[in-house]
Design a protein around this motif. Structure first.
Motif, PDB file in Angstrom:
ATOM      1  N   UNK A 435       0.843  -1.206   0.000  1.00  0.00           N
ATOM      2  CA  UNK A 435       0.000   0.000   0.000  1.00  0.00           C
ATOM      3  C   UNK A 435       0.875   1.251   0.000  1.00  0.00           C
ATOM      4  N   UNK A 436       0.670   2.134  -0.984  1.00  0.00           N
ATOM      5  CA  UNK A 436       1.474   3.357  -1.105  1.00  0.00           C
ATOM      6  C   UNK A 436       0.569   4.565  -1.371  1.00  0.00           C
ATOM      7  N   UNK A 437       0.105   5.255  -0.335  1.00  0.00           N
ATOM      8  CA  UNK A 437      -0.668   6.480  -0.563  1.00  0.00           C
ATOM      9  C   UNK A 437       0.233   7.598  -1.083  1.00  0.00           C
ATOM     10  N   UNK A 438      -0.276   8.384  -2.044  1.00  0.00           N
ATOM     11  CA  UNK A 438       0.507   9.489  -2.609  1.00  0.00           C
ATOM     12  C   UNK A 438      -0.386  10.708  -2.807  1.00  0.00           C
ATOM     13  N   UNK A 439       0.117  11.866  -2.416  1.00  0.00           N
ATOM     14  CA  UNK A 439      -0.605  13.121  -2.627  1.00  0.00           C
ATOM     15  C   UNK A 439       0.304  14.116  -3.333  1.00  0.00           C
ATOM     16  N   UNK A 440      -0.298  14.934  -4.190  1.00  0.00           N
ATOM     17  CA  UNK A 440       0.446  15.872  -5.017  1.00  0.00           C
ATOM     18  C   UNK A 440      -0.118  17.277  -4.857  1.00  0.00           C
ATOM     19  N   UNK A 441       0.680  18.246  -5.284  1.00  0.00           N
ATOM     20  CA  UNK A 441       0.262  19.649  -5.207  1.00  0.00           C
ATOM     21  C   UNK A 441      -0.990  19.891  -6.051  1.00  0.00           C
ATOM     22  N   UNK A 442      -1.004  19.318  -7.248  1.00  0.00           N
ATOM     23  CA  UNK A 442      -2.177  19.412  -8.116  1.00  0.00           C
ATOM     24  C   UNK A 442      -2.948  18.097  -8.058  1.00  0.00           C
ATOM     25  N   UNK A 443      -4.253  18.193  -8.165  1.00  0.00           N
ATOM     26  CA  UNK A 443      -5.111  17.011  -8.059  1.00  0.00           C
ATOM     27  C   UNK A 443      -5.766  16.693  -9.404  1.00  0.00           C
ATOM     28  N   UNK A 444      -6.465  15.565  -9.434  1.00  0.00           N
ATOM     29  CA  UNK A 444      -7.255  15.211 -10.619  1.00  0.00           C
ATOM     30  C   UNK A 444      -8.273  16.296 -10.930  1.00  0.00           C
ATOM     31  N   UNK A 445      -8.849  16.870  -9.900  1.00  0.00           N
ATOM     32  CA  UNK A 445      -9.862  17.907 -10.117  1.00  0.00           C
ATOM     33  C   UNK A 445      -9.272  19.134 -10.811  1.00  0.00           C
ATOM     34  N   UNK A 446      -8.006  19.465 -10.512  1.00  0.00           N
ATOM     35  CA  UNK A 446      -7.351  20.583 -11.207  1.00  0.00           C
ATOM     36  C   UNK A 446      -7.234  20.287 -12.701  1.00  0.00           C
ATOM     37  N   UNK A 447      -6.811  19.073 -13.016  1.00  0.00           N
ATOM     38  CA  UNK A 447      -6.674  18.687 -14.428  1.00  0.00           C
ATOM     39  C   UNK A 447      -8.027  18.671 -15.126  1.00  0.00           C
ATOM     40  N   UNK A 448      -9.020  18.082 -14.478  1.00  0.00           N
ATOM     41  CA  UNK A 448     -10.346  17.975 -15.090  1.00  0.00           C
ATOM     42  C   UNK A 448     -10.989  19.343 -15.276  1.00  0.00           C
ATOM     43  N   UNK A 449     -10.748  20.256 -14.333  1.00  0.00           N
ATOM     44  CA  UNK A 449     -11.307  21.604 -14.465  1.00  0.00           C
ATOM     45  C   UNK A 449     -10.771  22.285 -15.713  1.00  0.00           C
ATOM     46  N   UNK A 450      -9.441  22.147 -15.957  1.00  0.00           N
ATOM     47  CA  UNK A 450      -8.856  22.742 -17.170  1.00  0.00           C
ATOM     48  C   UNK A 450      -9.442  22.107 -18.422  1.00  0.00           C
ATOM     49  N   UNK A 451      -9.532  20.797 -18.414  1.00  0.00           N
ATOM     50  CA  UNK A 451      -9.979  20.090 -19.613  1.00  0.00           C
ATOM     51  C   UNK A 451     -11.453  20.336 -19.916  1.00  0.00           C
ATOM     52  N   UNK A 452     -12.235  20.569 -18.879  1.00  0.00           N
ATOM     53  CA  UNK A 452     -13.679  20.711 -19.073  1.00  0.00           C
ATOM     54  C   UNK A 452     -14.134  22.167 -19.157  1.00  0.00           C
ATOM     55  N   UNK A 453     -13.202  23.091 -19.069  1.00  0.00           N
ATOM     56  CA  UNK A 453     -13.561  24.513 -19.166  1.00  0.00           C
ATOM     57  C   UNK A 453     -14.271  24.776 -20.498  1.00  0.00           C
ATOM     58  N   UNK A 454     -15.398  25.470 -20.450  1.00  0.00           N
ATOM     59  CA  UNK A 454     -16.217  25.657 -21.647  1.00  0.00           C
ATOM     60  C   UNK A 454     -15.740  26.813 -22.523  1.00  0.00           C
ATOM     61  N   UNK A 455     -14.970  27.735 -21.963  1.00  0.00           N
ATOM     62  CA  UNK A 455     -14.439  28.849 -22.757  1.00  0.00           C
ATOM     63  C   UNK A 455     -12.930  28.925 -22.588  1.00  0.00           C
ATOM     64  N   UNK A 456     -12.267  29.500 -23.584  1.00  0.00           N
ATOM     65  CA  UNK A 456     -10.815  29.633 -23.505  1.00  0.00           C
ATOM     66  C   UNK A 456     -10.423  30.585 -22.382  1.00  0.00           C
ATOM     67  N   UNK A 457     -11.258  31.606 -22.158  1.00  0.00           N
ATOM     68  CA  UNK A 457     -10.956  32.558 -21.104  1.00  0.00           C
ATOM     69  C   UNK A 457     -10.963  31.867 -19.743  1.00  0.00           C
ATOM     70  N   UNK A 458     -11.965  31.030 -19.486  1.00  0.00           N
ATOM     71  CA  UNK A 458     -12.043  30.348 -18.195  1.00  0.00           C
ATOM     72  C   UNK A 458     -10.902  29.338 -18.045  1.00  0.00           C
TER      73      UNK A 458
END
Length: 621
Positions: A435-458
């Motif tokens: 078992x190896x728990x790992x945490x990072x500065x950026x999360x999956x939610x950070x990546x998904x927010x960028x990818x799912x942004x509906x406008x280029x400005x956002x």
């Protein structure tokens, strides 16, 4: 549901048929559910080579294709595209030991063809339902998988088999005296598995991929997750990806249509690439036989695709079992979704039983209703109740859909807490867990927010926030932190616009970018104040040129000039009609060739010094 269980021990390197023969059996027993415990011990092979006529139901087409290929000219595979004439020709050629492997969806068509030829399938054929846990696991999105069960209990001789059976409480098992035959290995058979619970499956995946020299086979229940991860991979790694999926899933992949370079997607397993993505249709029964054992990575993307939850007790075992020559290592990378809604075992039963009682009450009221208005209202109520899915057309309980509901809730619950997932793995004899728990500065939610942004400005705003989050590491003297900063920056920048924003942020700051509303024209205008030579050394330019020209390939002078011209223009560098192809020497080591028509340029190696120079320029800025 009561079912008598018998145990049959199997020795190391034995096949299932060997163990059966020691027990006095020449073939698979009838009216039996065979829990073989181990994958790849030859249960279907046992039936395909038996001295009787057999029909084997397999859940997916790739399994059938593999079996037919192995038993060439002896076995008929029946699935979409195989006609009644194909079936008839096979039966005319094979009068005895007829072996038919069929998908659940094609079972009815095959049955009707055999009956039209005067064959009593219920008495002449042995019916085997392979990988029977799929009946329970898949029926919520694939109702047709249950179709053969209308005929299964009509066969005089029949059995089910799986290394990980999930059995519904179908009363017909008990009525027909079914027993459970459990195969027990008489040796240590567990495999080591690394369980990484993380807030960033992409970072964990890249760390595992970069340190593994072996081919990597990645299994996930979500095409969307593959798409999301692929878009974040380094360019060189993207070129080494093959995706194995169904034709329908292939249509959903946008990354296979890139014009810049070739990527592969296939429904057939051929030669493995460096990185291979597999969807759920390849979890069970398919034989994958690479020349060298691969590194297996299982992904559960609970933030981006909760349906990608993998059951340690069934699916994880089946995935590892696909590799008949063994695996080099096994890693399960998973995120956790604490707010994922699910029912506990007790709550599941109370909810479902209560729902079914309510449906029965409304049905009784409908039957006793005196007026059309009453009947219509009760009927509308009945039709609007989603829990009707757990009933058959005649109103009886559909035990397979009910078992699916209970199983689905159980697996969901594991992914709300890292300790629950760990405990589930520790309870499976097939695995020994690291078992190896790992945490990072950026999360999956950070990546998904960028990818799912509906406008280029956002999207630009989200990107800027993440750049600000790591800006304190820009001038660090710690080599590890510096490497982290550069790696994270490269992960964030994917388009010319991203690189332009990054360059402008380093030059002018976040407040300036927000003040100009992230207008690209303004960003480019501010960057033009730097010298042309400095601009040509910027990451946006070098990355763009490196992306379009591959090392080891030969290009004409015109092609090189066109690439340089387009990249320069996109990044706001003044261009007088066309850029000279000789400038390619600023970015690559090259050699020239000449033929009768035109001089060509061979791209030998990238010049890494450009990136160092760029960092120096930005530090001064």
């Amino acid at each position: 549901m009561y079912m008598r269980e018998t145990i049959l021990k199997i020795e190391k390197n034995e096949r299932l048929l060997d163990a059966l023969k020691r027990d006095g059996k020449e073939m698979l027993p009838t009216r039996c559910i065979i829990n073989k415990t181990l994958t790849g011990i030859g249960a279907t092979y046992c039936e395909l080579t038996s001295n009787r006529d057999s029909i084997i139901v397999e859940p997916n087409v790739p399994v059938i294709e593999g079996k037919v290929k192995k038993h060439k000219n002896q076995v008929l595979g029946v699935y979409a595209g195989i006609t009644g004439q194909d079936i008839e020709r096979y039966l005319q050629k094979h009068k005895t030991r007829r072996k038919i492997i069929v998908t659940p969806e094609s079972f009815q068509r095959m049955k009707e063809t055999l009956q039209e030829l005067g064959i009593d399938i219920y008495n002449e054929f042995f019916l085997l339902f392979d990988e029977c846990e799929k009946l329970v696991q898949d029926i919520d999105y694939r109702e047709t998988i249950e179709l053969p069960m209308k005929d299964f209990f009509l066969f005089r001789n029949k059995a089910m088999v799986s290394a990980t059976p999930l059995i519904a409480s179908d009363p017909r098992f008990e009525e027909q005296g079914f027993t459970m035959l459990r195969i027990v290995p008489n040796f240590i058979y567990h495999k080591k598995i690394k369980l990484i619970v993380t807030n960033n499956i992409l970072e964990s995946f890249l760390e595992e991929a970069e340190k593994s020299p072996a081919n990597i086979c990645v299994f996930c229940n979500s095409i969307d997750t593959f798409e999301s991860i692929f878009c974040e991979l380094p360019f060189e790694m993207q070129k080494q990806v093959t995706t194995f999926c169904s034709e329908n899933s292939m249509d959903k992949l946008t990354y296979i249509h890139s014009k810049n370079f070739k990527r592969k997607a296939s429904s057939f397993i051929g030669k493995l690439s460096r990185i291979n993505f597999f969807t759920s249709r390849f979890y069970s029964a398919v034989d994958i036989e690479p020349s060298r054992p691969p590194h297996v990575i299982i992904l559960s993307d609970m933030q981006g695709a909760p349906q990608s939850a993998i059951d340690p007790a069934t699916e994880a075992i089946q995935i590892v079992g696909r590799f008949r020559n063994g695996v080099k290592s096994i890693t399960h990378i998973s995120s956790i979704k604490e707010d994922l809604e699910y029912y506990t075992e007790g709550a599941s039963q109370l909810y479902l039983e209560g729902s079914l009682r309510a449906i029965e009450t409304i049905r009784n009221l409908y039957n006793r209703a005196m007026s059309e208005g009453e009947k219509g209202t009760y009927l509308q109520a009945l039709l609007g109740i989603s829990e009707n899915q757990y009933l058959n057309e005649d109103g009886t309980r559909n035990e397979y859909k009910i078992a699916n509901f209970y199983n689905d809730q159980r697996v969901k619950g594991l992914y709300t807490d890292a300790n629950k997932l760990l405990a589930a793995y520790q309870a499976v004899p097939s695995f020994k867990v690291d078992f190896q728990p790992r945490n990072y500065l950026f999360s999956d939610n950070d990546r998904l927010a960028r990818q799912r942004a509906k406008t280029r400005k956002w999207r630009a705003e989200l990107l800027l926030r993440q750049l600000e989050k790591i800006s304190h590491l820009r001038f660090t003297d710690d080599p590890r932190k510096k490497e982290f900063y550069e790696r994270q920056t490269s992960r964030l920048l994917h388009t010319p616009f991203d690189n332009t924003l990054f360059d402008c942020y380093r030059l002018k700051g976040a407040d300036y970018l927000r003040s100009i509303n992230f207008r690209e024209s303004e960003m480019l205008r501010s960057l033009k104040r730097k010298s042309v030579q400095q601009l040509k050394k910027c990451p946006a330019v070098t990355h763009g040129i490196h992306k379009l020209l591959e090392t080891g390939k030969e290009y004409t002078v015109t092609e090189v000039s066109t690439v340089l011209t387009n990249v320069y223009k996109k990044n706001g560098i003044p261009v007088n009609k066309r850029v000279s192809a000789t400038e390619i020497d600023n970015y690559f080591e090259t050699s020239s060739k000449r033929n009768r028509k035109e001089r060509s340029i061979l791209i030998v190696n990238r010049k890494q010094t450009i990136y160092k120079s760029c960092r120096k320029i930005k530090r001064e800025a």
